[in-house]
Write an enzyme that holds these catalytic residues in place. Structure first.
Site, PDB file in Angstrom:
ATOM      1  N   ARG A 160      25.773 -53.484  -6.491  1.00 43.16           N
ATOM      2  CA  ARG A 160      24.434 -52.978  -6.880  1.00 43.16           C
ATOM      3  C   ARG A 160      24.149 -53.209  -8.367  1.00 43.16           C
ATOM      4  NH1 ARG A 160      24.917 -52.709  -2.093  1.00 43.16           N
ATOM      5  NH2 ARG A 160      24.637 -50.860  -0.766  1.00 43.16           N
ATOM      6  N   SER A 234      18.574 -44.795  -1.850  1.00 45.67           N
ATOM      7  CA  SER A 234      19.714 -44.112  -2.490  1.00 45.67           C
ATOM      8  C   SER A 234      19.399 -43.898  -3.960  1.00 45.67           C
ATOM      9  CB  SER A 234      20.974 -44.966  -2.384  1.00 45.67           C
ATOM     10  OG  SER A 234      21.208 -45.329  -1.054  1.00 45.67           O
ATOM     11  N   GLU A 330      21.255 -45.203  -9.184  1.00 46.33           N
ATOM     12  CA  GLU A 330      21.020 -46.588  -8.752  1.00 46.33           C
ATOM     13  C   GLU A 330      19.577 -46.970  -9.076  1.00 46.33           C
ATOM     14  OE1 GLU A 330      22.239 -48.012  -4.742  1.00 46.33           O
ATOM     15  OE2 GLU A 330      20.150 -48.649  -4.608  1.00 46.33           O
TER      16      GLU A 330
END
Ligand code: FAD
Ligand code: NAP
Length: 339
Positions: A160, A234, A330
């Site tokens: 990520r 998320s 994130e």
């Protein structure tokens, strides 16, 4: 190139929080970029706004990527090189590739947002990451005022993460990407839930379309739909810790899901840690934690970005206090001074 002044941004991000931008510019072609200046301290590039929390107004310019299109550019028989422009909807690229008989993107079905943002955090789902099919990225370098290209190796991809999200944040506007997709389908079914979903339909040897459909079904069932309940997927990354730290955590929390990340680190489930701290379904005014998925912060209607950010900080602090694990966001938070 359309421009606007003092515009409301509520509908520009999937969190749906109220915020304003001093100026908004729609980029329709690479030539438009040469006519613009970008000030990293105040300006922002937005795709679909599905990985962004606006914690306040944007005092500078919001650049919107409207450069669309996708096509096969080279056919090697067993594989095809596909060009996708940054303003194209990611999921439309996935569906188009499947219709063309190409595979590689099926596990990444239904990820919201635009193609240009996909390299930012090396989007990933169900055991597949963009970096596995990406060949190169073309971007406008705001600093040098010219177009540049990066091979996959030069993108600094990690879990990520990429150079575009970390060390070069705010430097590039991604205009197009090139993907190497396969004619021969190799299923990637590492995730239990994906295998179980296919099993429920009695599919033992799925094709790429069937994997895509199973991913879509799972996502629709497990995740809140941002068109009905504001969210950015998320909010935190799954933390990666040393093998020794994972071992000591598992001694305290026997059911903690963990997965080998690389030779020396272990990935923990952030959702599980948050749920253990009692946050799943929690609500403070209109800011909340999804009751379906503890990793997803939600806007029940009129939460401000600052309220959602304050809740995120409380979640992070309580997980740190209870488990010693520090969660990192994130989602990208703007303006950056407030993070
Ligand atoms: P935005 O949110 O608009 O932008 C994200 C970041 O990229 C910002 O920093 C922005 O400045 C920058 N950016 C955007 N476009 C460009 C460009 N052309 N050039 C330079 N910088 C740019 N993510 C996953 O990885 N896997 C998932 O499975 C997943 N599932 C999700 C499910 C839901 C319900 C939601 C709401 C989100 C999910 N996400 C997931 C997060 C998000 O969809 C992805 O990160 C997506 O790639 C963001 O695309 P976007 O166009 O909305 O980017
Ligand atoms: P899940 O299948 O319930 O799994 C929970 C967590 O365990 C996931 O975060 C996943 O990590 C990890 N995991 C499960 N099986 C694994 C395996 N075999 N190997 C390695 N890691 C494993 O996850 P979910 O929340 O329903 O999400 C499904 C997929 O969609 C995940 O890949 C997730 O990342 C992705 N997703 C991403 C977002 C986002 O905004 N980034 C939002 C929704 C869903 P990973 O997250 O590293 O895969």
């Amino acid at each position: 190139m359309k421009t606007g002044e003092n515009l409301a941004l509520k509908s520009f991000t999937t969190f749906g929080v109220a915020a304003r931008a001093a100026r908004v510019v729609e980029i329709d072609s690479p030539a438009d970029l040469a006519r613009c200046r970008f000030e990293p301290a105040t300006d922002l590039v937005l795709g679909g706004g599905s990985n962004v929390l606006l914690a306040g107004d944007i005092d500078g310019t919001v650049f919107l990527n409207r450069i669309r299109g996708m096509r096969a550019v080279e056919d090697r028989g067993e594989s095809v090189l596909v060009e996708a422009r940054g303003g194209q909807l990611w999921h439309s690229l996935v569906l188009w590739s499947l219709r063309e008989g190409l595979s590689g993107l099926e596990n990444l079905s239904l990820i919201p947002g635009l193609v240009g943002a996909a390299p930012m955090q090396n989007i990933g789902a169900y055991g597949v990451e963009l970096s596995e099919v990406l060949e190169r990225v073309e971007a406008w370098d705001w600093q040098q005022g010219r177009m540049v290209e990066f091979s996959t190796a030069e993108c600094g991809f990690a879990y990520r993460d990429s150079r575009f999200k970390s060390r070069d944040a705010g430097r590039f506007f991604i205009t197009r990407i090139f993907l190497r997709l396969a004619r021969h389908f190799t299923p990637r079914l590492d995730y239990d839930e994906l295998r179980e979903e296919l099993g429920r339909s009695n599919i033992a040897a799925p094709d790429a379309h069937q994997v895509s459909r199973a991913v879509i079904m799972l996502r629709r069932r497990k995740l809140p739909d941002p068109t009905l309940l504001g969210n950015a997927g998320s909010f935190f990354k799954n933390p990666q810790v040393s093998a020794a730290e994972a071992e000591s955590l598992r001694a305290r929390f026997r059911d903690l899901p963990s997965f080998p990340a690389n030779a020396s680190t272990v990935k923990l489930s952030a959702a599980w840690l948050i749920e253990q701290c009692g946050w799943k379904g929690h609500r403070e005014g209109d800011a909340g934690v999804s009751d379906r998925h503890a990793l997803v912060l939600v806007n029940h209607g009129n939460a401000s970005g600052a309220e959602i950010l304050a809740l995120a900080h409380r979640v992070r602090d309580s997980v740190l206090e209870r488990t010693g694990v520090r969660l990192e966001p994130e989602a990208r938070i703007y303006p950056e001074t407030r993070t």
